[in-house]
Design a protein around this motif. Sequence first.
Motif, PDB file in Angstrom:
ATOM      1  N   ASP B  21       1.787  12.908  -3.489  1.00 41.48           N
ATOM      2  CA  ASP B  21       1.185  12.331  -2.288  1.00 41.48           C
ATOM      3  C   ASP B  21       2.071  11.224  -1.726  1.00 41.48           C
ATOM      4  N   VAL B  22       2.490  10.366  -2.636  1.00 44.10           N
ATOM      5  CA  VAL B  22       3.273   9.196  -2.219  1.00 44.10           C
ATOM      6  C   VAL B  22       4.550   9.133  -3.056  1.00 44.10           C
ATOM      7  N   ALA B  34       3.400  -1.184  -5.054  1.00 44.65           N
ATOM      8  CA  ALA B  34       3.043  -0.060  -4.186  1.00 44.65           C
ATOM      9  C   ALA B  34       2.552   1.123  -5.008  1.00 44.65           C
ATOM     10  N   GLU B  37      -1.041   0.447  -6.372  1.00 45.93           N
ATOM     11  CA  GLU B  37      -2.134   0.534  -5.397  1.00 45.93           C
ATOM     12  C   GLU B  37      -2.306   1.944  -4.850  1.00 45.93           C
ATOM     13  N   ALA B  38      -1.209   2.658  -4.686  1.00 50.45           N
ATOM     14  CA  ALA B  38      -1.339   4.052  -4.226  1.00 50.45           C
ATOM     15  C   ALA B  38      -2.071   4.880  -5.282  1.00 50.45           C
ATOM     16  N   ALA B  43      -4.024   8.475  -5.134  1.00 47.00           N
ATOM     17  CA  ALA B  43      -2.872   9.302  -4.771  1.00 47.00           C
ATOM     18  C   ALA B  43      -2.089   9.710  -6.018  1.00 47.00           C
ATOM     19  N   VAL B  45       1.371   9.876  -7.394  1.00 43.81           N
ATOM     20  CA  VAL B  45       2.527   9.053  -7.021  1.00 43.81           C
ATOM     21  C   VAL B  45       3.731   9.388  -7.897  1.00 43.81           C
ATOM     22  N   ARG B 232       1.737  12.309   1.770  1.00 42.77           N
ATOM     23  CA  ARG B 232       1.122  11.238   2.574  1.00 42.77           C
ATOM     24  C   ARG B 232       2.131  10.215   3.100  1.00 42.77           C
ATOM     25  N   TYR B 450       6.855   3.545   4.985  1.00 40.42           N
ATOM     26  CA  TYR B 450       6.368   2.219   4.614  1.00 40.42           C
ATOM     27  C   TYR B 450       7.479   1.509   3.843  1.00 40.42           C
ATOM     28  N   GLY B 481       1.436   0.547  -0.635  1.00 37.31           N
ATOM     29  CA  GLY B 481       0.799   1.585  -1.444  1.00 37.31           C
ATOM     30  C   GLY B 481      -0.539   2.013  -0.872  1.00 37.31           C
ATOM     31  N   ALA B 484       0.149   3.973   2.462  1.00 36.98           N
ATOM     32  CA  ALA B 484       0.717   5.310   2.247  1.00 36.98           C
ATOM     33  C   ALA B 484      -0.337   6.256   1.674  1.00 36.98           C
ATOM     34  N   ALA B 485      -1.140   5.752   0.741  1.00 39.54           N
ATOM     35  CA  ALA B 485      -2.150   6.618   0.121  1.00 39.54           C
ATOM     36  C   ALA B 485      -3.210   7.046   1.120  1.00 39.54           C
TER      37      ALA B 485
END
Lengths: 488, 488
Positions: B21-22, B34, B37-38, B43, B45, B232, B450, B481, B484-485
């Motif tokens: 996703d990220v 990041a 948090e994503a 997400a 990651v 994402r 981002y 993060g 982006a998520a």
Amino acid sequence: MNDGTLMPVSAAEIEWTDEADVVVAGLGVAGAAAAIEAARAGADVVALERLGGGGGAAAMSGGFIYLGGGTALQRALGFDDSVENMKSFMKAALGPGVDEAKIDVYCEGSVEHYDWLVGAGVVFDESFWGEPGWEPPHGEGLMYSGGENAAPFNATIPPAPRGHLPRRAAVTGGEQAGGYMLMKPLLDFVDDLGVRTLYDNSIRSLVVDDDGRVVGVVSRSFGNDMAIRARRGVVLATGSFAYDDTMLHDHAPQIEGRPAASIESHDGRSILMGQALGAATAHMDATEVAIFCDPQLMARGILVNGQGQRFVTEDTYPGRIGQATLLNQGGEAFVIIDEASYEEALTTESTSAMMRATPKWVCESVGELEAEIGLPTGSLSATVDLYNMHAANGTDPLFGKKSQWLKPISTPVAAYDLRGMTGGFTLGGLKTTVDSEVLHVSGVPIPGLYAAGRCTSGVCAGGYASGASLGDGSFFGRRAGVSAAAAG
Amino acid sequence: MNDGTLMPVSAAEIEWTDEADVVVAGLGVAGAAAAIEAARAGADVVALERLGGGGGAAAMSGGFIYLGGGTALQRALGFDDSVENMKSFMKAALGPGVDEAKIDVYCEGSVEHYDWLVGAGVVFDESFWGEPGWEPPHGEGLMYSGGENAAPFNATIPPAPRGHLPRRAAVTGGEQAGGYMLMKPLLDFVDDLGVRTLYDNSIRSLVVDDDGRVVGVVSRSFGNDMAIRARRGVVLATGSFAYDDTMLHDHAPQIEGRPAASIESHDGRSILMGQALGAATAHMDATEVAIFCDPQLMARGILVNGQGQRFVTEDTYPGRIGQATLLNQGGEAFVIIDEASYEEALTTESTSAMMRATPKWVCESVGELEAEIGLPTGSLSATVDLYNMHAANGTDPLFGKKSQWLKPISTPVAAYDLRGMTGGFTLGGLKTTVDSEVLHVSGVPIPGLYAAGRCTSGVCAGGYASGASLGDGSFFGRRAGVSAAAAG
């Protein structure tokens, strides 16, 4: 600038309304030089100018062009100069971070560039002005314009005056300044060569083909969009970003709210259009800084900061004083001058005589003056005592001011308040090659795109000399025209 | 950097070898924040790190995180702080040209961000270090790190210490510094959340779809290219450009040849990849500047430039002294300190004790010292006389040094030579929104892209405070993060 027009437009989506070999955006000194050389190389050229007539900021300027290495004018006036000395000075005074390759070709081509300007109809008077000042008072053709003959440069690099000025012309009610007398013949030359000039016509977007080549522009005139195909290349020459608030805030906040020697159409648009294609920039923080004070006064006095300390040699190019004041002293400066020197300055000629307004403070002693200005107790007194001790011997070991300007400061003594008396324009912009190709951040030129003038980073990085902008704008403008005409 | 890889790659030409996703590029403090948090937002990651392990420059740093507005640590140690005071200080000290919106959200979110770090496992010792220094000597948790308690700020903005430091850990042969103790728990958290971490894996190009959206990256690991799709968003967090010679020359030449507090993989690549898509940059000239001298010595002495003049309050954050030295004095500085103060300084604790090497010059009088250093005759004497006159009264009207550090300079007297003793890293980079979206020069975000950390322009424009980089890197890294998520 959030109107979306900065995004490049795909050629596949365009219906061309006009076309030429070379499209030049902006008819200041760089655009005119580009249009001339492209046309002389046989290209069909169209030049777009946002305003109702050509000339740009150049036509409103004093007209200095920084040239040297032994121009015909330098030689006629008996000044020795060499390409090497010119290079040494520019690399020392206009940095740190100068584009050495650009300075090299500029200095090597300077004598020829002078001859080219003369050939284009620009007239330089065979006369020299050697007094402190921003500009010569009678249209003299040559003047020191970068501090070449002042410390610290004069100790190691043989100085030569390199500020070349077009001769002024008397007109009803006054005379035309040097900038106009530079641009008038260049614009006439543009017309004589058959360049199509479209006024009130503002570039909006670059048009790019599938291979990433710039193949034209979208422009707007009185609300109508035009799509002009450029068979060989597009030259961007629309000037600085001194009037774009966002760009100033992000890159050169020191002159926010104080643009000078610039025009309102200097909105940085060409820089942004180039960046939208991935163009590199350089030295976006760099600024010319003028200080609004008569150099005849500054040279005869001392300049002190908010701590009552000297910080620069007062007999140098006033633009160096402006930079030292704004960039290193937070814009705080005062001129301290005694009555005798003040009276002497008033007898001199200066185009900055309007900056001689009555001093803000006049006192019977330095101690009183220090208190009146609000400087720390003892600070100005200590500075003046030290200055006077050395000046009595004709030396200035702190900053190297020349002996001709060194005289102990006596009483009565006065001060000018120069806080807030600085302003300037931006020197950074698109990064270009010595052939005026716009460089992508990957280090390769963007096909079909050329630029010159103050929308590019030129020969100046941190420092400045009067004439460097008209100088590199015209010099690399010519190269942009040659390169664009040869492309495709 | 002319290998062509900076050109964005079209998604149509790519065969994806991996996807998530990220995709986060760089596992320093910004990338780790990041990724966390994503992943916490649900997400999938993948994080790419060029080196063999995570941590980046953050793990090798002292570990300062600039936080305030009443963090739990500030309150536990009895310091009043407010969001408004923090904003006022940051806007005054980190400019000119600061991103006010960014500082606003940073200050408003600072208390929560401290709690988040603690929740992530970062331990802060409930202790305060109030002496001059670059870092606290025993891993104390809180310290002034930006000059809040020094002139000129302390006159108008109630000061609070905001330099928060992770507690050090004893290990065999010494102890782990604060930066490691920040990154260790964050990287553990990254792993615990199931983020896939690919080491020895360097981002090479951004992949863009037909609509201009960033949809993945090309990266390289041991010579093999991978194409990783980002369903994402892509987060760039690969650090500064302090180790790219061309970028330094073009944007921040003042630190050419003197990068410090940085790592060699800081090659500016993320900035260039963003610019290749038309991203805007901000404050590319800005640099942190360290000065390699013990603040315990500087506070007790005076700092003078090549003219023997003072130029800064000696008891402020040493990074402000470094900037004043390099940016305003051409890197010329000397510490002047008398024997009694020198002896006193030697009795203090300091992590900069290795910078206390024997003074270069020791003399029986100020006049002799001035001559030994090579300062202009009378210059240092005048400076010391003025300083002593006011110091005897406990005042410093020139620079506002606090009375606790004011004592007339006596003899014998010594001097340290600080010429060439500065170095730093770059603060400019991609221009981002408060949600860490990368902005196109047209003013709109580039979809799918981002960025955070020192590849972006953060809360600092001209000025600096220790902890601002780990602070805005982690704070806006988290926001990158989250953004982006939530995208796609």
